[in-house]
Enzyme design. Structure first.
Site, PDB file in Angstrom:
ATOM      1  CE  LYS A  95     -10.789  -6.047 -11.343  1.00  0.00           C
ATOM      2  NZ  LYS A  95     -11.849  -5.207 -11.700  1.00  0.00           N
ATOM      3  CG  HIS A 109     -14.573  -1.830 -12.972  1.00  0.00           C
ATOM      4  ND1 HIS A 109     -14.844  -3.526 -13.090  1.00  0.00           N
ATOM      5  CD2 HIS A 109     -14.110  -1.757 -14.034  1.00  0.00           C
ATOM      6  CE1 HIS A 109     -14.943  -3.721 -14.344  1.00  0.00           C
ATOM      7  NE2 HIS A 109     -14.292  -3.291 -14.920  1.00  0.00           N
ATOM      8  CE1 TYR A 112     -17.504  -6.927 -15.428  1.00  0.00           C
ATOM      9  CE2 TYR A 112     -16.876  -8.601 -17.686  1.00  0.00           C
ATOM     10  CZ  TYR A 112     -17.236  -6.850 -16.990  1.00  0.00           C
ATOM     11  OH  TYR A 112     -16.429  -6.117 -17.006  1.00  0.00           O
ATOM     12  CB  THR A 140     -15.194  -8.359 -12.652  1.00  0.00           C
ATOM     13  OG1 THR A 140     -14.039  -9.156 -12.561  1.00  0.00           O
ATOM     14  CG2 THR A 140     -15.696  -7.543 -12.352  1.00  0.00           C
ATOM     15  CB  SER A 175     -11.764  -9.491 -20.377  1.00  0.00           C
ATOM     16  OG  SER A 175     -13.154  -8.922 -20.004  1.00  0.00           O
TER      17      SER A 175
END
Length: 412
Positions: A253, A277, A129, A155, A107
């Site tokens: 994603k 998610h 992100y 994502t 992440s």
């Protein structure tokens, strides 16, 4: 107590027993009522198997590939944020994944630097992100590339829906003396969790080192999330721009609709994750597995499709692969293992999934996981959710005349 556990449910029970209430609450949280997180698991119980009583027997082969990476079984670590359940955090998870021959997803909001995680598992995908300026994004991608990330996970399936009917988990902004005093009652009644940190000589790290840019300090947990919340959402041209900037495979994603899946193909992604998610986005979104079959039918011959959401057993993995997923991503399951017993606990969870996959393959009389198909699964009427199908068809009809005109004019 025997450190080995037999099921993911037992890993969750041990995690709950070991972790402070607020930390455990953050792991199980789903947005609002929790309808989506509930359906993610319930949907798997509605699917059945169609086993054979005779056929090929012997050693089963679970190996496959995902975006150019070899997998010993069709499972990948899904990126999750700051892993305060254990001092080794993402590094322990990466080591466990490497030991079991599967890729790691890291992440942007991880507590460990990407360089340390890739050193533990060279088959690491970096999650990005849409956060900050394009200059910031290019810098973060450059750092991931320099560290050796094998792919990018973009994502987009989170709108920061943080309200929960049962109360949102309390996450401190920083661990100063005042915060430690406030949370002391929770931690003192969980001495094993506290002692693990004391032995490591550290406190839970609530910074996001992989979000630092231009030589600045790593932002705190809420600083990083604040920047992300303040960044206008991307459009499909932005997705295409990311693919152009990253020299390698991009996995998008958060796809749950057919029209989005088709646009993702047009934008140039190498794969998509059918995901909501983990129930932490818009509550009321259907379970990922319900949306998977129609999306796999629509784009599975053009890009690679994976599933994220609700995996608790090896049989769940087999059902997802049979319905069109190349592999699955797991989140909460490995975090419970990490909380229960560190790296060994994550390996334990992966071994449980591997054993369940093997049992299902044996019952279905399949010698390879890549042989699975729809005929192996019993899908009840009304199970699937075909979202965005009409819009996708309308888009195709709208673009068809233009394409014909180009062909007739000799453009193509």
């Amino acid at each position: 107590m025997n450190p080995w556990f037999e099921t993911v449910t037992e890993a969750q029970r041990r995690a709950k027993k070991r972790l402070p209430k607020s930390v455990y609450g953050a792991l199980i949280a789903g947005s609002e009522r929790g309808q989506t997180i509930e359906d993610n698991q319930k949907a798997f119980t509605e699917l059945g198997f169609a086993p054979h009583v005779a056929g090929p027997i012997g050693e089963r082969d679970q190996s496959t590939t995902l975006l150019g990476q070899p997998l010993s079984m069709p499972v990948m670590i899904s990126p999750t944020g700051v892993q305060a359940v254990h001092p080794d955090g993402e590094v322990a998870v990466a080591r466990a994944a490497a030991a079991r021959g599967i890729p790691m997803g890291l992440s942007s909001f991880a507590s460990k630097p990407i360089e340390d995680v890739i050193a533990a598992n060279p088959s690491t995908f970096f999650q990005l992100y849409w956060c900050g300026s394009k200059e910031d994004l290019v810098e973060r991608m450059g750092r991931a590339r320099a560290a050796g990330a094998v792919g990018l996970i973009l994502t987009l399936d989170w709108s920061f829906s943080h309200g929960r009917d049962w109360g949102s988990p309390v996450i401190p902004e920083q661990l100063d003396l005042r915060t430690m005093v406030k949370f002391a009652p929770q931690t003192l009644i969980r001495p094993r969790w506290l002692s693990t940190y004391l032995r490591s000589g550290s406190l839970p790290d609530l910074t996001a080192p992989n979000m630092a840019v231009r030589g600045g300090a790593a932002p705190g947990f809420f600083g990083a999330y604040g920047e992300w919340m303040g960044t206008p959402p991307p459009d499909w041209d932005d997705v295409r721009w990311i693919c152009e900037q990253w020299d390698g495979p991009v996995l998008l994603k958060g796809v749950i609709r057919v029209d989005d899946a088709r646009r993702a193909v047009d934008a140039g992604v190498a794969g998509i994750s059918v995901s909501n998610h983990g129930g932490n986005n818009l509550d009321g979104t259907p379970a990922s597995i319900r949306a998977l079959p129609v999306i796999a039918d629509a784009v599975g011959d053009q890009i690679e499709v994976v599933l994220d959401g609700g995996i608790r057993r090896g049989s769940d993995v087999v059902k997802a692969v049979a319905l069109g997923a190349r592999a699955v991503l797991i989140g909460r399951a490995y975090l419970w293992g990490l909380a229960a017993n560190g790296q060994a606990g994550v390996e334990n969870v992966l071994d449980i999934l591997r054993g369940g996959i093997d049992s299902a393959l044996l019952g279905l009389r399949k010698t390879q996981v890549t042989e699975l198909d729809r005929g192996d699964v019993v899908v009840p009427a009304g199970f699937e959710r075909a979202l965005g199908v009409a819009d996708a068809a309308a888009d195709e009809e709208t673009s068809a005349p233009a394409e014909r005109t180009k062909t007739e004019a000799g453009v193509r």
